[in-house]
Design a protein around this motif. Structure first.
Motif, PDB file in Angstrom:
ATOM      1  N   PRO A 134       0.895  -0.947   0.199  1.00  0.00           N
ATOM      2  CA  PRO A 134       0.189  -0.126  -0.165  1.00  0.00           C
ATOM      3  C   PRO A 134       0.839   0.944  -0.182  1.00  0.00           C
ATOM      4  O   PRO A 134       1.925   1.630   0.431  1.00  0.00           O
ATOM      5  CB  PRO A 134      -0.448  -0.091   1.194  1.00  0.00           C
ATOM      6  CG  PRO A 134      -0.083  -0.995   2.500  1.00  0.00           C
ATOM      7  CD  PRO A 134       0.891  -1.884   1.238  1.00  0.00           C
ATOM      8  N   TYR A 136       1.366   5.453   0.169  1.00  0.00           N
ATOM      9  CA  TYR A 136       1.134   7.080   0.849  1.00  0.00           C
ATOM     10  C   TYR A 136       1.282   8.007  -0.374  1.00  0.00           C
ATOM     11  O   TYR A 136       2.976   7.818  -0.584  1.00  0.00           O
ATOM     12  CB  TYR A 136       0.544   6.954   2.400  1.00  0.00           C
ATOM     13  CG  TYR A 136       2.302   7.260   3.113  1.00  0.00           C
ATOM     14  CD1 TYR A 136       2.351   8.379   3.056  1.00  0.00           C
ATOM     15  CD2 TYR A 136       3.026   6.374   3.496  1.00  0.00           C
ATOM     16  CE1 TYR A 136       3.860   8.691   3.362  1.00  0.00           C
ATOM     17  CE2 TYR A 136       4.289   6.482   4.234  1.00  0.00           C
ATOM     18  CZ  TYR A 136       4.364   7.575   4.246  1.00  0.00           C
ATOM     19  OH  TYR A 136       6.174   7.643   4.347  1.00  0.00           O
ATOM     20  N   LYS A 157      -6.928  10.769  -1.034  1.00  0.00           N
ATOM     21  CA  LYS A 157      -7.244  10.017  -0.733  1.00  0.00           C
ATOM     22  C   LYS A 157      -8.611   9.148  -2.057  1.00  0.00           C
ATOM     23  O   LYS A 157      -8.891   8.092  -2.011  1.00  0.00           O
ATOM     24  CB  LYS A 157      -8.686  11.026   0.316  1.00  0.00           C
ATOM     25  CG  LYS A 157      -9.401   9.847   1.375  1.00  0.00           C
ATOM     26  CD  LYS A 157     -10.818  10.291   1.890  1.00  0.00           C
ATOM     27  CE  LYS A 157     -11.641   9.175   2.861  1.00  0.00           C
ATOM     28  NZ  LYS A 157     -12.002   9.899   3.656  1.00  0.00           N
ATOM     29  N   TYR A 161      -5.079   6.073  -2.686  1.00  0.00           N
ATOM     30  CA  TYR A 161      -3.804   6.041  -1.671  1.00  0.00           C
ATOM     31  C   TYR A 161      -4.229   5.906  -0.510  1.00  0.00           C
ATOM     32  O   TYR A 161      -5.393   5.772   0.074  1.00  0.00           O
ATOM     33  CB  TYR A 161      -3.170   7.475  -1.535  1.00  0.00           C
ATOM     34  CG  TYR A 161      -2.447   7.847  -2.300  1.00  0.00           C
ATOM     35  CD1 TYR A 161      -0.634   7.284  -3.237  1.00  0.00           C
ATOM     36  CD2 TYR A 161      -2.626   8.317  -3.796  1.00  0.00           C
ATOM     37  CE1 TYR A 161      -0.304   8.023  -3.265  1.00  0.00           C
ATOM     38  CE2 TYR A 161      -1.692   8.639  -5.075  1.00  0.00           C
ATOM     39  CZ  TYR A 161      -0.445   7.954  -4.993  1.00  0.00           C
ATOM     40  OH  TYR A 161       0.085   8.356  -6.613  1.00  0.00           O
ATOM     41  N   HIS A 162      -3.629   5.198   0.530  1.00  0.00           N
ATOM     42  CA  HIS A 162      -3.782   4.447   1.998  1.00  0.00           C
ATOM     43  C   HIS A 162      -3.484   5.691   3.079  1.00  0.00           C
ATOM     44  O   HIS A 162      -3.240   5.216   4.336  1.00  0.00           O
ATOM     45  CB  HIS A 162      -2.753   3.302   2.156  1.00  0.00           C
ATOM     46  CG  HIS A 162      -3.632   2.018   1.516  1.00  0.00           C
ATOM     47  ND1 HIS A 162      -4.287   0.801   1.983  1.00  0.00           N
ATOM     48  CD2 HIS A 162      -3.855   1.374  -0.245  1.00  0.00           C
ATOM     49  CE1 HIS A 162      -4.462   0.752   1.202  1.00  0.00           C
ATOM     50  NE2 HIS A 162      -4.376   0.501  -0.122  1.00  0.00           N
ATOM     51  N   PHE A 319       3.477   0.957   4.795  1.00  0.00           N
ATOM     52  CA  PHE A 319       3.014   1.032   3.656  1.00  0.00           C
ATOM     53  C   PHE A 319       3.933   1.692   3.458  1.00  0.00           C
ATOM     54  O   PHE A 319       5.143   1.732   4.235  1.00  0.00           O
ATOM     55  CB  PHE A 319       2.037   1.576   3.909  1.00  0.00           C
ATOM     56  CG  PHE A 319       1.265   3.009   4.394  1.00  0.00           C
ATOM     57  CD1 PHE A 319       0.009   3.742   4.446  1.00  0.00           C
ATOM     58  CD2 PHE A 319       2.059   3.250   5.362  1.00  0.00           C
ATOM     59  CE1 PHE A 319      -0.607   3.825   5.877  1.00  0.00           C
ATOM     60  CE2 PHE A 319       1.754   4.575   6.459  1.00  0.00           C
ATOM     61  CZ  PHE A 319       0.413   4.387   6.206  1.00  0.00           C
ATOM     62  N   TYR A 342      -1.694   1.003  -4.080  1.00  0.00           N
ATOM     63  CA  TYR A 342      -1.243  -0.984  -4.028  1.00  0.00           C
ATOM     64  C   TYR A 342      -0.409  -0.647  -4.903  1.00  0.00           C
ATOM     65  O   TYR A 342       0.077  -0.134  -6.144  1.00  0.00           O
ATOM     66  CB  TYR A 342      -1.407  -1.544  -3.913  1.00  0.00           C
ATOM     67  CG  TYR A 342      -2.325  -2.721  -2.923  1.00  0.00           C
ATOM     68  CD1 TYR A 342      -1.964  -3.136  -1.711  1.00  0.00           C
ATOM     69  CD2 TYR A 342      -3.357  -2.112  -2.805  1.00  0.00           C
ATOM     70  CE1 TYR A 342      -1.947  -3.202  -0.573  1.00  0.00           C
ATOM     71  CE2 TYR A 342      -3.898  -2.608  -1.677  1.00  0.00           C
ATOM     72  CZ  TYR A 342      -3.434  -2.742  -0.631  1.00  0.00           C
ATOM     73  OH  TYR A 342      -4.813  -3.293   0.141  1.00  0.00           O
TER      74      TYR A 342
END
Length: 362
Positions: A134, A136, A157, A161-162, A319, A342
């Motif tokens: 994942p 960010y 978001k 993205y995480h 991540f 991801y």
């Protein structure tokens, strides 16, 4: 298999997009020079790497490669790279003006060669445990208004993205309103982080940290300098938001931070931690102490592909950080997220990426 030739070149990257059309800050450059390294073996296999270039240091790095590393690498048998890596690391002890990041640059190119020679990806050689990680995104800067941070967080978001990490360090008076705006923009549960790049005083770090506690931030990265261990202990004791430390710390000093009284998580990448070899050792070290080592973006494409491979071989990095501005050095960029947010680890030999020399040459 031996190194027979070392080639270097400097890629000039237009930095204007980073500054969003604003006047350049004092001491900054409108072009970023990134050094590109090629190692060539007697079997005709080439390995590639790069170094960070945003501080106009590329020419100095090229000189160091040619004057210090090349005489020690030409003729070296790469089948015993671990011993050569350790010898170079020890030699760097006396290279007072430089850090082990230089060895990190060399090491990534060597792993690229070793993987190509064996027909395996770097992550496979390390013992891959996952194929997708994942991601960010880290924030940009130079906004017209602090409300722009909220809008960017919402866009991050929405893209899948995480998480979203703020790069801000102007002090509590400026930064706390940004922290609040961003939390309001993405809701109470979306993972948010802040990286102050060691710019706060202790009192500022404590004030901001109490706001993070109230706003449910995921981590508090480098609030003060990593060398201020006693103050890190005090912050850890007074705050509930996990501290993420040791980004600037070399591999040999990392065990000092694998202590819950100092911080909750540690940081590393294959540049600062002396390459893929060093970062993998750091991840194992952290794993043994049941610590997460959250892998840091080097903001340099080939180094970040190295990070991606190491992340695939361990599960103690939640991540991966995605830098918001990558230049198109690859024909296909592995550092872009899929619809689920991801990053997919390249499965070709070595680093598994193909450089776009049409773009590089022009």
């Amino acid at each position: 298999m031996k190194i027979t030739r070392i080639e270097t070149r400097i890629i000039e990257v237009d930095a204007s997009a980073w500054y969003k059309g604003k006047p350049l800050p004092a001491g900054e450059w409108n072009m970023w020079p990134f050094p590109l390294l090629t190692l060539v073996t007697d079997e005709g296999i080439e390995g590639y790497s790069m170094a960070y270039g945003k501080q106009n240091e590329a020419r100095a790095i090229v000189c160091l490669i040619e004057d210090f590393f090349a005489p020690r690498l030409i003729g070296q048998d790469l089948n015993d790279w671990e011993r050569t890596w350790a010898a170079l690391k020890m030699k760097l002890r006396d290279l007072r003006n430089f850090t082990e990041a230089m060895l990190g640059m060399i090491d990534v190119a060597v792993w690229d060669i070793l993987g190509k020679a064996r027909g395996q990806s770097v992550s496979q050689m390390l013992g891959a445990k996952r194929k997708r990680i994942p991601g960010y995104q880290t924030s940009t800067r130079f906004f017209d208004s602090i409300d722009d941070f909220g809008r960017e967080a919402q866009a991050v978001k929405a893209a899948g993205y995480h998480g979203y990490k703020l790069h801000i360090w102007a002090g509590p008076k400026h930064d706390i309103p940004v922290l609040e705006i961003v939390r309001d923009a993405v809701g109470p549960d979306f993972p948010l982080m802040i990286d102050a790049t060691s710019r706060y005083t202790f009192d500022e770090a404590l004030e901001v940290g109490r706001t993070l506690d109230r706003l449910n931030y995921t981590w508090y990265e480098e609030p003060i300098h990593d060398d201020h261990v006693a103050q890190l202990r005090e912050l850890t004791a007074q705050l509930k938001t996990p501290l993420l430390c040791a980004e600037s710390v070399d591999l040999d000093r990392l065990p000092l931070y694998l202590d819950r009284s100092v911080c909750a998580m540690v940081r590393g990448d294959c540049h600062i931690k002396a390459g893929i070899t060093g970062l993998a050792r750091a991840c194992r070290m952290a794993e043994e102490r049941e610590f997460n080592l959250e892998i840091h973006a080097a903001a340099t494409p080939l180094l970040d592909v190295g990070n991606l491979h190491v992340a695939a071989a361990f599960t103690n990095s939640r991540f991966l950080e995605v830098f918001p501005l990558y230049f198109p050095v690859f024909k296909h960029n592995p550092y872009s997220i899929d619809r689920e947010g991801y990053l997919t680890v390249p499965d070709g030999p070595g680093l598994g990426v193909e450089l776009d020399f049409d773009w590089i040459d022009n």
